[in-house]
Design an enzyme around this catalytic site. Structure first.
Site, mmCIF file in Angstrom:
data_model
loop_
_atom_site.group_PDB
_atom_site.id
_atom_site.type_symbol
_atom_site.label_atom_id
_atom_site.label_comp_id
_atom_site.label_asym_id
_atom_site.label_seq_id
_atom_site.Cartn_x
_atom_site.Cartn_y
_atom_site.Cartn_z
ATOM 1 N N SER A 135 -20.186 -68.313 -14.658
ATOM 2 C CA SER A 135 -21.646 -68.413 -14.576
ATOM 3 C C SER A 135 -22.182 -66.997 -14.511
ATOM 4 O O SER A 135 -21.442 -66.065 -14.162
ATOM 5 C CB SER A 135 -22.038 -69.173 -13.297
ATOM 6 O OG SER A 135 -23.426 -69.062 -13.053
ATOM 7 N N TYR B 17 -22.183 -70.523 -3.819
ATOM 8 C CA TYR B 17 -21.878 -70.721 -5.247
ATOM 9 C C TYR B 17 -21.561 -69.380 -5.898
ATOM 10 O O TYR B 17 -20.603 -69.257 -6.671
ATOM 11 C CB TYR B 17 -23.074 -71.396 -5.925
ATOM 12 C CG TYR B 17 -22.892 -71.692 -7.395
ATOM 13 C CD1 TYR B 17 -21.872 -72.530 -7.842
ATOM 14 C CD2 TYR B 17 -23.757 -71.154 -8.353
ATOM 15 C CE1 TYR B 17 -21.705 -72.808 -9.197
ATOM 16 C CE2 TYR B 17 -23.612 -71.432 -9.707
ATOM 17 C CZ TYR B 17 -22.586 -72.260 -10.124
ATOM 18 O OH TYR B 17 -22.429 -72.541 -11.462
HETATM 19 P P1 NAP Z 1 -22.123 -81.160 -14.378
HETATM 20 O O1 NAP Z 1 -22.732 -81.991 -15.454
HETATM 21 O O2 NAP Z 1 -22.491 -81.438 -12.945
HETATM 22 O O3 NAP Z 1 -20.555 -81.230 -14.556
HETATM 23 C C1 NAP Z 1 -19.633 -80.913 -13.569
HETATM 24 C C2 NAP Z 1 -18.321 -81.565 -13.969
HETATM 25 O O4 NAP Z 1 -17.327 -81.176 -13.015
HETATM 26 C C3 NAP Z 1 -18.398 -83.082 -13.963
HETATM 27 O O5 NAP Z 1 -17.802 -83.555 -15.154
HETATM 28 C C4 NAP Z 1 -17.580 -83.481 -12.741
HETATM 29 O O6 NAP Z 1 -16.898 -84.700 -13.015
HETATM 30 C C5 NAP Z 1 -16.596 -82.328 -12.663
HETATM 31 N N1 NAP Z 1 -16.039 -82.153 -11.331
HETATM 32 C C6 NAP Z 1 -16.696 -81.839 -10.188
HETATM 33 N N2 NAP Z 1 -15.853 -81.792 -9.160
HETATM 34 C C7 NAP Z 1 -14.610 -82.112 -9.668
HETATM 35 C C8 NAP Z 1 -13.315 -82.233 -9.122
HETATM 36 N N3 NAP Z 1 -13.090 -82.037 -7.809
HETATM 37 N N4 NAP Z 1 -12.297 -82.561 -9.937
HETATM 38 C C9 NAP Z 1 -12.506 -82.773 -11.255
HETATM 39 N N5 NAP Z 1 -13.702 -82.657 -11.845
HETATM 40 C C10 NAP Z 1 -14.746 -82.337 -11.044
HETATM 41 O O7 NAP Z 1 -22.450 -79.605 -14.595
HETATM 42 P P2 NAP Z 1 -22.495 -78.689 -15.909
HETATM 43 O O8 NAP Z 1 -23.870 -78.126 -15.958
HETATM 44 O O9 NAP Z 1 -21.948 -79.375 -17.077
HETATM 45 O O10 NAP Z 1 -21.537 -77.501 -15.419
HETATM 46 C C11 NAP Z 1 -20.214 -77.369 -15.882
HETATM 47 C C12 NAP Z 1 -19.666 -76.044 -15.414
HETATM 48 O O11 NAP Z 1 -20.510 -74.971 -15.853
HETATM 49 C C13 NAP Z 1 -19.547 -75.892 -13.898
HETATM 50 O O12 NAP Z 1 -18.401 -75.154 -13.572
HETATM 51 C C14 NAP Z 1 -20.816 -75.107 -13.544
HETATM 52 O O13 NAP Z 1 -20.665 -74.406 -12.333
HETATM 53 C C15 NAP Z 1 -20.910 -74.193 -14.747
HETATM 54 N N6 NAP Z 1 -22.248 -73.675 -15.007
HETATM 55 C C16 NAP Z 1 -23.332 -74.497 -15.134
HETATM 56 C C17 NAP Z 1 -24.590 -73.938 -15.362
HETATM 57 C C18 NAP Z 1 -25.845 -74.779 -15.470
HETATM 58 O O14 NAP Z 1 -26.947 -74.203 -15.387
HETATM 59 N N7 NAP Z 1 -25.762 -76.093 -15.674
HETATM 60 C C19 NAP Z 1 -24.731 -72.560 -15.488
HETATM 61 C C20 NAP Z 1 -23.606 -71.763 -15.380
HETATM 62 C C21 NAP Z 1 -22.372 -72.315 -15.152
HETATM 63 P P3 NAP Z 1 -16.575 -85.857 -11.934
HETATM 64 O O15 NAP Z 1 -17.730 -85.886 -10.982
HETATM 65 O O16 NAP Z 1 -16.458 -87.080 -12.782
HETATM 66 O O17 NAP Z 1 -15.287 -85.429 -11.322
#
Ligand code: NAP
Length: 250
Positions: A135, A148
């Site tokens: 991120s 975070y």
């Molecule tokens: P999201 O839709 O909330 O996705 C998070 C994913 O992580 C879900 O598929 C969830 O699946 C999985 N997860 C959470 N805890 C887990 C665990 N203990 N074991 C296995 N899977 C787990 O968020 P996103 O926006 O797509 O983000 C994806 C990644 O990008 C994350 O690492 C986030 O920090 C990073 N990111 C996001 C943003 C943003 O603005 N959205 C910006 C920068 C970086 P289950 O709940 O089904 O396990």
């Protein structure tokens, strides 16, 4: 020869699901992992119906024994996308709940470590690629970001250190650092289901990044020739110049 295979963590929503779709379209057999088995089964069915190879495997990345058992079932892994992660709360350091910090460290840091360690033998055999979805929080902090930001800085350090340690071996380490991405669940999880607070994150921002935008950068980076290592790719929407500076239309 078996088909080139990509393992994607957190494939049940957002960036992970979009990345699975795009890597499948790029010809990879995709192994979809997340805790919600129904979601990854539905995505696997969708991709299979479209003529792709997709296999779901329910997995909590923080459960090392489960990760090791999963890894033992994988014969070939060309790409590991460490995407599972997220934020919990926006409390200041002075009052944040240590349990939230621990949970964020478990998934964003130890989750990456668990999968990477467990699959590194397969990735080495395949001359493969480790991707870490960090991120812009991995590179600079902001008030309320503490837990975070600390966890994503640690994920960044894993990528940097691993790249040094693997130099001379046939494995690439790529870090993708997105800024503001509007996904269905990221902000909702951070604000513990509060729809209004989650919506406020993106309020007035004309075009935040989408999950597809990041999936596109992941797919581009892993499909470069094997000698080309995209070390770190910072991707933000045009409306965001830093974690702080976001243009919002009235
Ligand atoms: P999201 O839709 O909330 O996705 C998070 C994913 O992580 C879900 O598929 C969830 O699946 C999985 N997860 C959470 N805890 C887990 C665990 N203990 N074991 C296995 N899977 C787990 O968020 P996103 O926006 O797509 O983000 C994806 C990644 O990008 C994350 O690492 C986030 O920090 C990073 N990111 C996001 C943003 C943003 O603005 N959205 C910006 C920068 C970086 P289950 O709940 O089904 O396990």
């Amino acid at each position: 020869m078996s088909t080139r295979t990509a393992v994607i963590t957190g494939a049940s929503s957002g960036i992970g699901a979009a990345t699975a779709r795009q890597l499948a379209a790029a010809g990879y057999r995709v192994v979809l992992t997340a805790r919600r088995a129904d979601r990854i089964q539905a995505l696997a069915d969708e991709l299979t119906a479209a003529g792709h190879q997709a296999v779901p495997h329910a997995l909590d990345v923080t459960d090392r024994a489960a990760v090791d058992a999963f890894a033992a079932t994988q014969d070939r892994v060309d790409v590991l996308v460490n995407n599972a992660g997220g934020a919990l709360g926006t409390d200041p350091v002075a009052t944040a709940d240590p349990a939230d910090w621990r949970a964020m460290y478990e998934v964003n840091v130890l989750g990456v470590l668990n999968l990477t360690q467990a699959l590194l033998p397969r990735l080495t055999e395949a001359e493969g690629t480790v991707v870490v979805l960090s991120s812009t929080a991995a590179l600079a902090t902001y008030e309320g970001g503490g837990g975070y930001v600390a966890a994503k800085h640690a994920a960044h350090v894993i990528a940097e250190t691993l790249r040094l340690e693997l130099c001379g071996r046939p494995v690439r380490v790529i870090e993708i650092a997105p800024g503001m991405v509007k996904t269905d669940e990221f902000a909702l999880t951070r604000f513990r289901g509060d729809q209004d607070k989650a919506a406020a994150v993106y309020a007035g921002v004309a075009e935040p990044l989408t999950a597809d935008d990041i999936a596109d950068t992941v797919t581009w980076a892993v499909t470069r020739p094997p000698h080309v290592n995209v070390d770190l790719l910072v991707v933000r929407p045009r409306a965001q110049a830093s974690n702080y500076k976001v243009h919002r239309e009235a």
